[in-house]
Design an enzyme around this catalytic site. Structure first.
Site, mmCIF file in Angstrom:
data_model
loop_
_atom_site.group_PDB
_atom_site.id
_atom_site.type_symbol
_atom_site.label_atom_id
_atom_site.label_comp_id
_atom_site.label_asym_id
_atom_site.label_seq_id
_atom_site.Cartn_x
_atom_site.Cartn_y
_atom_site.Cartn_z
ATOM 1 N N CYS A 13 35.188 -39.305 -39.979
ATOM 2 C CA CYS A 13 36.689 -38.773 -40.297
ATOM 3 C C CYS A 13 36.747 -37.347 -40.531
ATOM 4 O O CYS A 13 35.575 -36.631 -40.813
ATOM 5 C CB CYS A 13 37.217 -39.330 -41.217
ATOM 6 S SG CYS A 13 36.707 -39.356 -42.907
ATOM 7 N N CYS A 16 34.900 -36.165 -43.707
ATOM 8 C CA CYS A 16 33.466 -36.070 -43.591
ATOM 9 C C CYS A 16 33.089 -34.560 -43.019
ATOM 10 O O CYS A 16 32.271 -34.026 -43.724
ATOM 11 C CB CYS A 16 32.860 -36.941 -42.348
ATOM 12 S SG CYS A 16 32.930 -38.496 -42.757
ATOM 13 N N ASP A 408 45.131 -2.733 -17.303
ATOM 14 C CA ASP A 408 44.479 -1.631 -16.905
ATOM 15 C C ASP A 408 44.500 -1.644 -14.952
ATOM 16 O O ASP A 408 44.498 -2.445 -14.911
ATOM 17 C CB ASP A 408 42.957 -1.540 -17.112
ATOM 18 C CG ASP A 408 41.995 -0.451 -16.700
ATOM 19 O OD1 ASP A 408 42.421 0.569 -16.678
ATOM 20 O OD2 ASP A 408 41.151 -0.948 -15.940
ATOM 21 N N ASP A 604 38.467 -4.291 -17.650
ATOM 22 C CA ASP A 604 37.495 -4.833 -17.082
ATOM 23 C C ASP A 604 36.318 -4.935 -18.186
ATOM 24 O O ASP A 604 35.172 -5.240 -17.763
ATOM 25 C CB ASP A 604 36.942 -4.020 -15.942
ATOM 26 C CG ASP A 604 36.773 -2.489 -16.570
ATOM 27 O OD1 ASP A 604 36.895 -2.189 -17.730
ATOM 28 O OD2 ASP A 604 36.755 -1.457 -15.441
ATOM 29 N N ASP A 608 37.182 -0.348 -21.528
ATOM 30 C CA ASP A 608 38.617 -0.785 -22.065
ATOM 31 C C ASP A 608 38.200 -1.345 -23.473
ATOM 32 O O ASP A 608 39.258 -2.032 -23.780
ATOM 33 C CB ASP A 608 39.217 -1.770 -21.180
ATOM 34 C CG ASP A 608 39.608 -1.169 -19.756
ATOM 35 O OD1 ASP A 608 40.064 0.081 -19.694
ATOM 36 O OD2 ASP A 608 39.538 -1.638 -18.716
#
Length: 707
Positions: A13, A16, A408, A604, A608
């Site tokens: 669960c 845990c 861009d 790209d 950038d």
């Protein structure tokens, strides 16, 4: 700092996972630790000078769990999970079969109490032994989890029934038996559903080829893909998978790259082109020179990115973690208080016991723990199949609030390389003749514009002669002889005079932002070739889709305003930022953010990077050679603008499912616990409801497979 990932066996669960995460974070030298209940995995960043991997693993073992580490840990755990699921199915089936006669005997008032006692004991103590073993482990570690709630609840019902049998009171053997059976059934359904949710990585791994045809000394030999080395030549026949990343050495074909890009149309491949492992050769035979092996291949990078994404938590998950971290102790206190209240206010031992057991059984925090990670598992897996790699849960959470997308231009909205857009012919020469003569001379040049001219002539099937006396004039153009003609190609410095009748055609191309290359034969202007960076085929559709969803679209470019305006007008983009240098793109993004906009930047991933990092959501176009671009939160394997739109839609749908899951998980517990405490839910209904809550959360997440 060093990072280690490993698998934890035995978590049942969310509490845990929280317990293990807390234990790891307490270790000296651990900078960051994350434990994922849905994937049963842990990721720890630590200082190796202060703590070792052995100490990290031991901290988990001290909590009562097992650790699997190493290269094959994920596969080992997958096999263990499969066997556990089969075992859970057997246990649930046997428990249901055995509990049926107990229920009939009890509800029909037919007696046979010792038969009920014996069969119920087998169901609770043998078939449900995992809960009691887990409870003892937690007790040893002075902790509690789901096993504790179930073990205490079912043992209380069973032991009370033995007590009642001895003194002649009412017995509840069927309660202990049916509750155990329903919980086992719920665990089986949950394991089955979770297995479907986490299958993305396994399916990706299965995509790779296992064997390859290596060419050696002119002979073909079949070898394991693992035996290949960089530089090896492999033969790939039609219908076969390309074993590893490389370049085409010989042959022409089309390759199905849908497993990488999500695009169904095969991609043409010729000598010198890149090909990727696990993609399928559709037509002619290819000889491929291996360029990347092992973890360097695109497929391996995708698998790594998907695994890391599934490990990382979305910020919204921290609330669920905090609640589930303290949930079990609170539930035990509530169950004790419920028992005491019923018993103390005259409800009697039987009613007090049933109400207390109902609270214990219904309150397991599994649904809370599964709500976020299962949605991320399915969402990121679905994205990977479409060529969209979402690198973390935070990206999913951020994407739903995006109201502005900044593109861009070069390489994102456009192809990123020059291409011939039109040819102007003047005098007695036709457009094809102008292009053919220019291509003949430009075939000797390495300039990008020259390659565009040669490619355009090749695409039209035009014949070209071999030039003589080729010479390049720096900053102006090229000249040489083609057949009997003296050809000059270049700018105004190379071909200064344009006849009046031809000036309008040249000027209009220049006004569009194209680079215009002038062509002269024997000193006379005969035509011009317009060259520009062309827009991608699906860029306009991407912009239209975003605008239709009310998202603001902005284009950034380092190009001049006329060139930028020409591209923007083709795409329907109204907002343009031209003459923006790479290092100023981040400032433009910041300016939009200062207006209160939530900004996604699509670029790209090379120049950038600052803008991708500055934006609220960085979407990096994968180059194909290296999809693991660090700057972006989302990586598009194929440089397609429509994939950016798909990524936003998928992220929004995934986050919507996360919110739905968390709402129902919280709502379920807020509603169910008081009903159980006030005696309005029997333990059997509580057990069925508990299992249903977890399965419903996982089932809701699985809807994302079709998103």
């Amino acid at each position: 700092m060093k990072k280690t990932d490993f698998t934890i066996v035995g978590m049942h669960c969310a509490s845990c996972a929280n317990k293990n995460e807390s234990a790891l974070k307490k270790l000296p030298g651990v900078q960051e630790a994350s434990v994922n209940f849905a994937t049963h995995s842990a990721s720890v960043t630590f200082d190796p000078a202060r703590v070792g991997e052995h100490d990290i693993h031991q901290a988990v073992k001290d909590q009562g769990y097992k650790v699997l580490s190493g290269h094959d840990a994920s596969h080992q755990h997958h096999e263990m999970s499969r066997k556990e699921m089969e075992s859970a199915k057997r246990s649930a089936t046997m428990a249901l079969v055995l509990s049926a006669p107990v229920a009939v005997l009890a509800m029909g008032g037919l007696g046979y109490l010792w038969v009920q006692a014996a069969v119920s004991s087998v169901i609770v103590l043998y078939l449900g032994r995992q809960f009691h073993v887990g409870m003892l482990r937690q007790l040893k570690a002075r902790s509690a989890n789901m096993d504790t709630l179930i073990s205490v609840g079912t043992l209380a019902a069973l032991l009370y029934s033995y007590y009642a049998l001895a003194i002649g009171g009412h017995v509840y053997f069927e309660v202990a038996a049916i509750v155990t059976s329903l919980i086992l059934l719920g665990e089986y359904f949950e394991a089955r559903s979770s297995g479907q949710a986490s299958a993305a990585v396994e399916k990706l791994l299965e995509l790779g080829a296992k064997k390859a045809r290596r060419m050696k000394d002119g002979r073909e030999e079949e070898v394991d893909v693992a035996a290949l080395a960089v530089g090896d030549l492999v033969l790939v026949k039609p219908g076969e998978k390309i074993p590893l990343d490389g370049t085409v050495a010989e042959g022409d074909s089309a390759v199905d790259e849908s497993m990488l890009t999500g695009e169904s149309l095969p991609v043409g491949k010729h000598p010198g082109d890149l090909v990727y492992g696990a993609t399928v050769n559709s037509q002619g035979a290819l000889i491929v020179r291996v360029a990347k092996i092992g973890d360097d291949t695109v497929l391996a990078q995708i698998v790594r990115l998907v695994r890391e994404a599934q490990m990382k938590k979305a910020p919204i998950q921290h609330l669920a973690d905090k609640v589930s971290g303290v949930f079990v102790p609170i539930v035990i206190l509530l169950a004790t208080a419920t028992f005491a209240a019923w018993f103390g206010f005259g409800g009697g031992l039987e009613k007090a016991l049933l109400a207390g057991v109902s609270v214990l059984v219904i309150a397991c925090p599994c649904a809370l723990g599964l709500a976020t990670p299962t949605a991320i598992l399915v969402g990121t897996g679905n994205g990977a199949r479409k060529g969209i790699l979402i690198k973390n849960g935070a990206a999913l959470e951020t994407a739903h609030a995006i109201d502005t997308v900044v593109f861009d231009k070069t390489g994102t909205l456009t192809q990123g390389q020059p291409a011939v857009t039109s040819v102007v012919a003047c005098g007695s020469f036709t457009e094809d003749e102008v292009l053919s003569l220019a291509a003949a001379l430009e075939s000797r040049s390495e300039h990008p514009l020259a390659r565009a001219v040669v490619e355009a002539a090749r695409a039209k099937g035009l014949a070209t002669l071999s030039p003589q006396g080729f010479a390049a004039v720096p900053g102006m153009g090229v000249r040489g002889r083609v057949g009997s003609w003296e050809i000059a190609i270049g700018n105004a410095g190379m071909v200064p005079e344009i006849p009046e009748a031809c000036r309008a055609g040249v000027s209009s191309r220049e006004a569009e932002g194209s680079t215009v290359v002038r062509v002269a034969v024997d000193g006379t202007f005969v035509g011009a070739i317009a060259i520009a960076d062309t827009v991608k085929a699906d860029a306009k559709q991407a912009v239209e889709d975003l605008l239709a969803r009310g998202i603001r679209v902005v284009m950034l470019t380092g190009d001049n305003a006329p060139t930028a305006q020409a591209i923007a007008s083709q795409l329907g983009i109204k907002e343009i930022r031209a003459n923006v240098l790479p290092d100023a793109k981040a400032a433009e993004v910041k300016k939009l953010q200062s207006e209160g906009r939530k900004v996604a930047f699509v670029g790209d991933g090379i120049n950038d990077a600052p803008a991708l990092t500055q934006s609220d959501l960085g979407i990096a176009m994968g180059t194909g050679t290296d999809v693991a671009i660090e700057a972006g939160s989302v990586v598009l394997v194929k440089g397609s603008p429509t994939k950016a739109v798909e990524a936003l839609i998928l992220a929004r749908k995934t986050f919507a499912v996360i919110r739905q899951n968390l709402f129902w998980a919280f709502f379920y517990n807020i509603l169910a616990i008081p009903l159980a405490a006030f005696g309005l839910l029997t333990p059997m209904i509580a057990a069925a409801a508990m299992g249903f809550s977890s399965v419903s959360v996982v089932g809701n997440s699985l809807r994302l497979r079709k998103a």
